[in-house]
Design a protein around this motif. Structure first.
Motif, PDB file in Angstrom:
ATOM      1  N   PRO A 141       2.606  -9.170  31.069  1.00 36.51           N
ATOM      2  CA  PRO A 141       2.358  -9.805  32.368  1.00 36.51           C
ATOM      3  C   PRO A 141       0.959  -9.459  32.886  1.00 36.51           C
ATOM      4  CG  PRO A 141       4.457  -8.627  32.359  1.00 36.51           C
ATOM      5  CD  PRO A 141       3.716  -8.200  31.128  1.00 36.51           C
ATOM      6  N   LYS A 142       0.221 -10.463  33.282  1.00 32.03           N
ATOM      7  CA  LYS A 142      -1.122 -10.206  33.809  1.00 32.03           C
ATOM      8  C   LYS A 142      -1.076  -9.453  35.131  1.00 32.03           C
ATOM      9  CE  LYS A 142      -3.665 -14.017  31.627  1.00 32.03           C
ATOM     10  NZ  LYS A 142      -4.479 -15.221  31.857  1.00 32.03           N
ATOM     11  N   SER A 143       0.024  -9.588  35.848  1.00 28.10           N
ATOM     12  CA  SER A 143       0.131  -8.928  37.156  1.00 28.10           C
ATOM     13  C   SER A 143       0.500  -7.455  37.047  1.00 28.10           C
ATOM     14  CB  SER A 143       1.209  -9.628  37.989  1.00 28.10           C
ATOM     15  OG  SER A 143       2.471  -9.565  37.336  1.00 28.10           O
ATOM     16  N   GLY A 144       0.853  -7.005  35.844  1.00 24.11           N
ATOM     17  CA  GLY A 144       1.265  -5.618  35.662  1.00 24.11           C
ATOM     18  C   GLY A 144       0.079  -4.673  35.636  1.00 24.11           C
ATOM     19  N   SER A 145       0.399  -3.389  35.583  1.00 23.78           N
ATOM     20  CA  SER A 145      -0.654  -2.368  35.568  1.00 23.78           C
ATOM     21  C   SER A 145      -0.657  -1.600  34.243  1.00 23.78           C
ATOM     22  CB  SER A 145      -0.439  -1.384  36.733  1.00 23.78           C
ATOM     23  OG  SER A 145       0.856  -0.792  36.645  1.00 23.78           O
ATOM     24  N   ALA A 146      -0.044  -2.202  33.210  1.00 21.43           N
ATOM     25  CA  ALA A 146       0.078  -1.490  31.938  1.00 21.43           C
ATOM     26  C   ALA A 146      -1.250  -1.390  31.197  1.00 21.43           C
ATOM     27  CB  ALA A 146       1.107  -2.194  31.061  1.00 21.43           C
ATOM     28  N   ALA A 147      -2.191  -2.269  31.504  1.00 22.80           N
ATOM     29  CA  ALA A 147      -3.512  -2.259  30.870  1.00 22.80           C
ATOM     30  C   ALA A 147      -3.415  -2.294  29.354  1.00 22.80           C
ATOM     31  CB  ALA A 147      -4.317  -1.043  31.330  1.00 22.80           C
ATOM     32  N   VAL A 148      -2.623  -3.214  28.845  1.00 27.59           N
ATOM     33  CA  VAL A 148      -2.450  -3.354  27.394  1.00 27.59           C
ATOM     34  C   VAL A 148      -3.419  -4.414  26.890  1.00 27.59           C
ATOM     35  CG1 VAL A 148      -0.853  -3.976  25.549  1.00 27.59           C
ATOM     36  CG2 VAL A 148      -0.042  -2.652  27.506  1.00 27.59           C
ATOM     37  N   LYS A 149      -4.396  -3.976  26.112  1.00 28.26           N
ATOM     38  CA  LYS A 149      -5.393  -4.892  25.557  1.00 28.26           C
ATOM     39  C   LYS A 149      -5.191  -5.135  24.068  1.00 28.26           C
ATOM     40  CE  LYS A 149      -7.412  -4.967  29.554  1.00 28.26           C
ATOM     41  NZ  LYS A 149      -7.219  -6.135  30.448  1.00 28.26           N
ATOM     42  N   SER A 150      -4.401  -4.265  23.417  1.00 29.17           N
ATOM     43  CA  SER A 150      -4.094  -4.405  21.998  1.00 29.17           C
ATOM     44  C   SER A 150      -2.731  -3.774  21.757  1.00 29.17           C
ATOM     45  CB  SER A 150      -5.157  -3.716  21.133  1.00 29.17           C
ATOM     46  OG  SER A 150      -5.070  -2.305  21.292  1.00 29.17           O
ATOM     47  N   ALA A 151      -2.168  -4.014  20.576  1.00 31.91           N
ATOM     48  CA  ALA A 151      -0.847  -3.458  20.283  1.00 31.91           C
ATOM     49  C   ALA A 151      -0.859  -1.935  20.326  1.00 31.91           C
ATOM     50  CB  ALA A 151      -0.370  -3.948  18.918  1.00 31.91           C
ATOM     51  N   GLY A 152      -1.986  -1.326  19.978  1.00 30.22           N
ATOM     52  CA  GLY A 152      -2.091   0.130  20.028  1.00 30.22           C
ATOM     53  C   GLY A 152      -1.948   0.695  21.423  1.00 30.22           C
ATOM     54  N   ASP A 153      -2.236  -0.113  22.431  1.00 30.59           N
ATOM     55  CA  ASP A 153      -2.111   0.340  23.823  1.00 30.59           C
ATOM     56  C   ASP A 153      -0.666   0.428  24.287  1.00 30.59           C
ATOM     57  OD1 ASP A 153      -4.880   0.509  24.103  1.00 30.59           O
ATOM     58  OD2 ASP A 153      -5.044  -1.585  24.733  1.00 30.59           O
ATOM     59  N   LEU A 154       0.288  -0.029  23.447  1.00 31.49           N
ATOM     60  CA  LEU A 154       1.702   0.029  23.810  1.00 31.49           C
ATOM     61  C   LEU A 154       2.308   1.409  23.572  1.00 31.49           C
ATOM     62  CD1 LEU A 154       2.834  -3.416  22.376  1.00 31.49           C
ATOM     63  CD2 LEU A 154       2.803  -2.762  24.799  1.00 31.49           C
TER      64      LEU A 154
END
Length: 295
Positions: A141-154
């Protein structure tokens, strides 16, 4: 029309029955003729219908608000298969993969079109007709704050996915990759279907929703500017999974269904569906039966 009459019409004329609803699923008329009809199991010829189980999984199965009407990739693929087999097809909506598998083993359904991973373990009870491949993607979700830019960011994040699916297996591989990088593990949240995983991400219960890449693209198209997605790499344990239609071995439908798939590859229906739904990157050159045991 009585079932015996329907079977006789299919056998003698191979003409289609008109589409009709009922029985908890979406039915579709079969038109055209084929010698494959004679090879179908007697139980299917007598019923005049192949009963598919299916959970809600856009864009494969898009379930209307009535809970019965189904559109999408599966509906069109099953229409094409039913046409060359000379019988109707019917989709009954179930609550996730376990319900589909147990329902087939209990003879409530004849087949499940997935997309589900072909594994040696599943091939002990089911014939698996591979008709596509997949890589797992994660809807963010673009509205989230997870700041996931790549699969490694998960790494260390919460990922919702359909319980028992390819996504659960691939998320575990990604989590193993995270551990090797000295990063925290992924928390997997197993849910019944893709709609549930998307809702979990939108509500903040999860940071991402795992699904096939085609599913992620479909979700983005439906809600413009609401999501982005990242795709798991080979280094992160993705590989390319073989996705199959599962058919109980006991019924004898598997080899006939393989031939039906070969026919829709030949007549262009498979390619038409692939082009319509943007599946070019996951399409296969030909369908195959029970590939897991020999890999």
């Amino acid at each position: 029309m009585p079932m015996t009459t329907l079977a006789a019409v299919a056998a003698l004329t191979l003409a289609g029955a008109s589409a009709c609803g009922g029985g908890g699923g979406e039915t579709t008329g079969a038109t055209g003729g084929t010698a494959l009809y004679d090879r179908l199991p007697d139980a299917i010829k007598e019923a005049g219908v192949i009963r598919f189980a299916g959970d809600s999984h856009p864009p494969y199965r898009i379930v209307a608000n009535d809970g019965k009407t189904v559109t999408g990739i599966d509906k069109e693929m099953q229409d094409a298969l039913g046409k060359v087999l000379g019988v109707r097809t019917e989709i009954s909506i179930v609550n996730g993969l376990p319900a589909a598998l147990s329902g087939m083993l209990a003879s409530r359904y004849d087949a499940f079109n997935g997309p589900v991973k072909d594994t040696a373990e599943r091939e002990k009870q089911f014939d698996a007709i591979v008709w596509m491949v997949s890589r797992t993607s994660y809807l963010i979700p673009k509205s989230g704050s997870a700041a996931v830019k790549s699969a490694g960011d998960l790494c260390g994040k919460r990922v919702a996915g359909t319980a028992g699916s390819i996504v659960e297996d691939q998320t575990k591989r990604l989590s193993d990759w995270c551990a090797k990088q000295g990063k925290p593990a992924i928390v997997f949240i197993g849910l019944a279907d893709t709609n549930g995983t998307i809702l979990a991400a939108k509500s903040g219960r999860a940071d991402a929703a795992g699904m096939t890449e085609s599913g992620a693209i479909d979700a983005m198209n439906k809600e413009k500017d609401a999501f982005t997605y990242v795709t798991q790499s080979d280094e992160q344990g993705a590989g390319i999974d073989q996705l199959a239609m599962l058919v109980p071995k006991a019924g004898g439908l598997g080899p006939v269904m393989l031939e039906a798939f070969k026919e829709i590859f030949k007549n262009g229906e498979y390619q038409r569906i692939v082009d319509k739904y943007g599946l070019k990157n996951v399409a296969v050159d030909e369908p195959k039966l029970n590939t897991a045991a020999v890999r």
